[in-house]
Design an enzyme around this catalytic site. Structure first.
Site, PDB file in Angstrom:
ATOM      1  N   SER A 145       0.808  -1.225   0.000  1.00  7.93           N
ATOM      2  CA  SER A 145       0.000   0.000   0.000  1.00  7.93           C
ATOM      3  C   SER A 145       0.837   1.268   0.000  1.00  7.93           C
ATOM      4  O   SER A 145       0.287   2.361  -0.171  1.00  7.93           O
ATOM      5  CB  SER A 145      -0.946   0.006   1.212  1.00  7.93           C
ATOM      6  OG  SER A 145      -1.877  -1.031   1.116  1.00  7.93           O
ATOM      7  N   HIS A 208      -1.083   5.774   8.355  1.00 10.96           N
ATOM      8  CA  HIS A 208      -0.840   4.508   7.662  1.00 10.96           C
ATOM      9  C   HIS A 208      -0.457   4.773   6.210  1.00 10.96           C
ATOM     10  O   HIS A 208      -0.513   5.903   5.729  1.00 10.96           O
ATOM     11  CB  HIS A 208      -2.086   3.626   7.755  1.00 10.96           C
ATOM     12  CG  HIS A 208      -1.791   2.172   7.695  1.00 10.96           C
ATOM     13  ND1 HIS A 208      -2.385   1.320   6.780  1.00 10.96           N
ATOM     14  CD2 HIS A 208      -0.969   1.393   8.441  1.00 10.96           C
ATOM     15  CE1 HIS A 208      -1.945   0.092   6.973  1.00 10.96           C
ATOM     16  NE2 HIS A 208      -1.079   0.107   7.968  1.00 10.96           N
ATOM     17  N   SER A 210      -1.551   4.287   3.049  1.00 11.34           N
ATOM     18  CA  SER A 210      -2.366   4.949   2.022  1.00 11.34           C
ATOM     19  C   SER A 210      -2.593   6.425   2.306  1.00 11.34           C
ATOM     20  O   SER A 210      -2.278   7.276   1.463  1.00 11.34           O
ATOM     21  CB  SER A 210      -3.693   4.221   1.850  1.00 11.34           C
ATOM     22  OG  SER A 210      -3.489   2.881   1.468  1.00 11.34           O
ATOM     23  N   ASP A 371      -8.472  -4.562   3.472  1.00 13.28           N
ATOM     24  CA  ASP A 371      -7.154  -5.185   3.381  1.00 13.28           C
ATOM     25  C   ASP A 371      -6.831  -6.011   4.622  1.00 13.28           C
ATOM     26  O   ASP A 371      -6.344  -7.138   4.528  1.00 13.28           O
ATOM     27  CB  ASP A 371      -6.114  -4.082   3.184  1.00 13.28           C
ATOM     28  CG  ASP A 371      -4.690  -4.587   3.189  1.00 13.28           C
ATOM     29  OD1 ASP A 371      -4.299  -5.248   2.209  1.00 13.28           O
ATOM     30  OD2 ASP A 371      -3.965  -4.327   4.170  1.00 13.28           O
ATOM     31  N   HIS A 375      -5.901 -10.048   4.986  1.00 13.41           N
ATOM     32  CA  HIS A 375      -4.619 -10.531   5.513  1.00 13.41           C
ATOM     33  C   HIS A 375      -4.808 -11.618   6.564  1.00 13.41           C
ATOM     34  O   HIS A 375      -3.976 -12.523   6.697  1.00 13.41           O
ATOM     35  CB  HIS A 375      -3.822  -9.368   6.104  1.00 13.41           C
ATOM     36  CG  HIS A 375      -3.058  -8.583   5.099  1.00 13.41           C
ATOM     37  ND1 HIS A 375      -2.165  -9.155   4.211  1.00 13.41           N
ATOM     38  CD2 HIS A 375      -3.043  -7.244   4.819  1.00 13.41           C
ATOM     39  CE1 HIS A 375      -1.634  -8.220   3.446  1.00 13.41           C
ATOM     40  NE2 HIS A 375      -2.160  -7.042   3.781  1.00 13.41           N
ATOM     41  N   ASP A 412      -5.784  -0.244  -4.311  1.00 14.77           N
ATOM     42  CA  ASP A 412      -4.331  -0.118  -4.439  1.00 14.77           C
ATOM     43  C   ASP A 412      -3.695  -1.401  -4.941  1.00 14.77           C
ATOM     44  O   ASP A 412      -2.723  -1.392  -5.682  1.00 14.77           O
ATOM     45  CB  ASP A 412      -3.699   0.315  -3.108  1.00 14.77           C
ATOM     46  CG  ASP A 412      -4.190  -0.485  -1.920  1.00 14.77           C
ATOM     47  OD1 ASP A 412      -5.086  -1.340  -2.077  1.00 14.77           O
ATOM     48  OD2 ASP A 412      -3.694  -0.250  -0.807  1.00 14.77           O
ATOM     49  N   HIS A 413      -4.258  -2.535  -4.544  1.00 16.13           N
ATOM     50  CA  HIS A 413      -3.726  -3.844  -4.942  1.00 16.13           C
ATOM     51  C   HIS A 413      -4.811  -4.880  -4.696  1.00 16.13           C
ATOM     52  O   HIS A 413      -5.845  -4.586  -4.096  1.00 16.13           O
ATOM     53  CB  HIS A 413      -2.468  -4.194  -4.140  1.00 16.13           C
ATOM     54  CG  HIS A 413      -2.673  -4.091  -2.659  1.00 16.13           C
ATOM     55  ND1 HIS A 413      -3.441  -4.995  -1.944  1.00 16.13           N
ATOM     56  CD2 HIS A 413      -2.273  -3.165  -1.749  1.00 16.13           C
ATOM     57  CE1 HIS A 413      -3.475  -4.637  -0.674  1.00 16.13           C
ATOM     58  NE2 HIS A 413      -2.779  -3.514  -0.522  1.00 16.13           N
ATOM     59  N   HIS A 494      -0.682 -10.009  -0.516  1.00 10.72           N
ATOM     60  CA  HIS A 494      -1.384  -9.317  -1.586  1.00 10.72           C
ATOM     61  C   HIS A 494      -1.319 -10.154  -2.853  1.00 10.72           C
ATOM     62  O   HIS A 494      -0.521 -11.089  -2.969  1.00 10.72           O
ATOM     63  CB  HIS A 494      -0.751  -7.954  -1.846  1.00 10.72           C
ATOM     64  CG  HIS A 494      -0.865  -7.014  -0.693  1.00 10.72           C
ATOM     65  ND1 HIS A 494      -0.091  -5.875  -0.585  1.00 10.72           N
ATOM     66  CD2 HIS A 494      -1.647  -7.033   0.413  1.00 10.72           C
ATOM     67  CE1 HIS A 494      -0.404  -5.236   0.533  1.00 10.72           C
ATOM     68  NE2 HIS A 494      -1.349  -5.923   1.155  1.00 10.72           N
TER      69      HIS A 494
END
Length: 546
Positions: A145, A208, A210, A371, A375, A412-413, A494
């Site tokens: 990120s 963080h 982002s 996200d 994870h 973002d991913h 990711h």
């Protein structure tokens, strides 16, 4: 004779695949059909064969007829022709960029079923223009990120783990971070130079990866406070941390709106916040008090939902830190204490509109905990966060005009979650596949991950052997259930696949196609006349014809 024998050999070779399977047999194995009658289906039940012998009814009676689908296609064609034949080339006075962190395409697909069915749509899926963004870092095949924030906010591909700096800066290189020629300005900085109001809203800590891409330049995304810089033998004076940059950098100081979590990164050690959580800073500074001292009485610091919603309409700036670190998942949050992402966006838009003085605004919004759910292979949490993210998008689009406000939604991913099997329509997306058993005679989950901590919670080890748990005996609807993973890892990774980009408003057509992720802010800037001022006259209100 030899030629004939060789030809026969080639024919026999081409008819076989591994295990003596012919190509026709392989075709049937790889592409199962569902063609039995209801009586046959009831007699056979769920199948464990490669070609599941079961039939499911259409969701609605009208779906059995061609006319239904032809009518639906005609309606879609009319919508497409209408939206694509009238290109909006007005100035984007306001620009909003929504990032669903880790919101892969399978996450969107599963989210539709969570909303009520495969045919449902998120609000952003109704945007007229859609593209694909390539997410890799300058030095990594699969992105994080940090480098992606540098791409979609700064317009430059960067190294993994770095934020707001070019690829000349290696991970943890404090000296390189401090050099101005390596620092990359974000679209928020571009907007501020044109007199626009700016803000950021996130469900993670505001320091963080982002959100830090809006205002910070960091050689290590983990440098959220000065203690983290020092732990890497860095010099916090040479390489200020993210919280410090948010309060003291030129871009950070000009932000009208900052909302999310992360109080601990702004408070010194030896102090606690209202929840009793300790501060983490080593320099003894209380950055929240510093922020208050920098601004007028019309600037307000808030820590709760009630304080946020009670802000006066005279508020010029707001710093809202609603948690010690990340905000709670929506499924865990105390609704009376923690604002939703939609509520934060609502207040942010009101403040930015008032403070824009007719020059417009730029707002960055992140649904950051999608996200985190992935994870930990907590698919229910990740997809519920996606639904909450969409509510914020829906509010923003329904309370602005497509004539002058460009909204872009992306990720973002991606992640490694997949949606697989041969389940019936509207089968519980968080349950087991209802059309097929696995080769071990056990059901399997519709959602699973290529890797992650869900491996250990879904397998049994007995006498040196490893076998899968029976998912029928597990409450998969528990929000803490870790979905199955193929490869055991402490944290799911990711994914490297492209992510979708949805656009609505002025110059939304620029976001069609397949492109590098770092193209996004350049297209946003063009739509709002931020990068090429020679294309605009009258202070950026009218465009010269090309």
């Amino acid at each position: 004779m030899m030629r004939l024998q060789f030809f026969i050999f080639l024919l026999s070779l081409s008819a076989l695949v591994s295990g003596g399977e012919t190509f026709h047999e392989a075709e049937r194995r790889m592409h199962p059909v569902f063609s039995l009658s209801r009586l046959e289906s009831q007699a056979g039940g769920r199948s464990k064969r490669a070609m599941p012998q079961i039939v499911f009814d259409a969701l609605r009676a009208e779906e059995r007829y061609a006319e239904y689908w032809q009518g639906l296609a005609a309606q879609t064609l009319e919508q497409q022709l209408d939206s694509k034949s009238r290109l909006n080339t007005q100035l984007a006075r306001n620009v909003m960029l929504f990032i669903g962190d880790g919101m892969s395409i399978p996450t969107i697909t599963a989210g539709r079923v969570y909303l009520g069915g495969e045919e449902k749509q998120f609000a952003f899926e109704q945007f007229p223009f859609v593209g694909l963004s390539k997410t890799y870092c300058a030095n990594m095949q699969v992105a994080d990120s940090a480098c992606t924030a540098t791409a979609y906010l700064g317009g430059v591909k960067a190294n993994y783990g770095t934020i707001g700096v070019s690829a000349a800066v290696q991970f943890k290189d404090c000296a390189a971070q401090s050099q101005p020629e390596h620092q990359v300005a974000s679209i928020a900085a571009w907007a501020q130079r044109q007199g626009m109001a700016t803000g950021l809203v996130t469900t993670t800590s505001v320091t963080h990866a982002s959100p830090a891409g809006v205002y910070a330049h960091l050689a290590n995304r983990n440098w959220e406070n000065d203690a983290e810089v020092a732990s890497d033998n860095g010099d916090p004076n040479l390489c200020p941390d993210a919280a410090s940059q948010l309060i003291n950098s030129p871009v950070g100081q000009k932000l009208n709106v900052v909302m999310g979590g992360g109080r601990e990164n702004f408070l010194p050690r030896g102090t606690t916040d209202a929840s009793g959580s300790p501060g983490r800073r080593l320099d003894g500074r209380n950055l929240i008090e510093e922020w208050k001292g920098q601004h007028t009485n019309s600037a307000h610091y808030v820590e709760s939902r009630a304080e946020l919603l009670q802000l006066s309409n005279q508020t010029s700036r707001v710093l809202g830190l609603f948690a010690p670190y990340h905000m709670a998942y929506h499924l865990d949050a105390n609704a009376a204490e923690q604002p939703t992402l939609e509520e934060m966006v609502q207040v942010a838009m009101q403040i930015l509109e008032r403070q824009s003085a007719g020059r417009g605004y730029f707002l960055f919004v992140e649904g950051g905990r999608i996200d985190h759910g992935h994870h930990d292979t907590l698919a229910l949490r990740a997809i519920d966060e996606t639904a909450e993210f969409d509510k914020a998008v829906r509010f923003a689009r329904s309370h602005t005009s497509t004539d002058d406000t460009l909204i872009v939604v992306s990720s973002d991913h991606s992640h490694t979650m997949s949606l697989a099997g041969y389940s019936s329509r509207k089968n519980d997306i968080f349950g087991i596949n209802d059309g097929q058993l696995a080769a071990d005679d056990l059901p399997y989950a519709t959602l699973s991950y290529a890797n992650g901590p869900g491996y250990d919670s879904n397998y049994l080890r007995e006498g040196g052997a490893v076998r899968r748990k029976n998912l029928r005996a597990i409450n998969m609807k528990n929000k803490d259930f870790m979905f199955p993973s193929t490869v055991p890892l402490e944290s799911e990774t990711h994914g490297g696949d492209d992510v979708a980009v949805f656009a609505s408003g002025p110059y939304a057509q620029l976001f069609s196609g397949v492109y590098e992720q770092h193209f996004i802010p350049h297209a946003l800037a063009y739509a709002s006349c931020l990068s090429d001022r020679n294309m605009c006259v009258d202070g950026g209100v009218d465009r010269r014809p090309r």
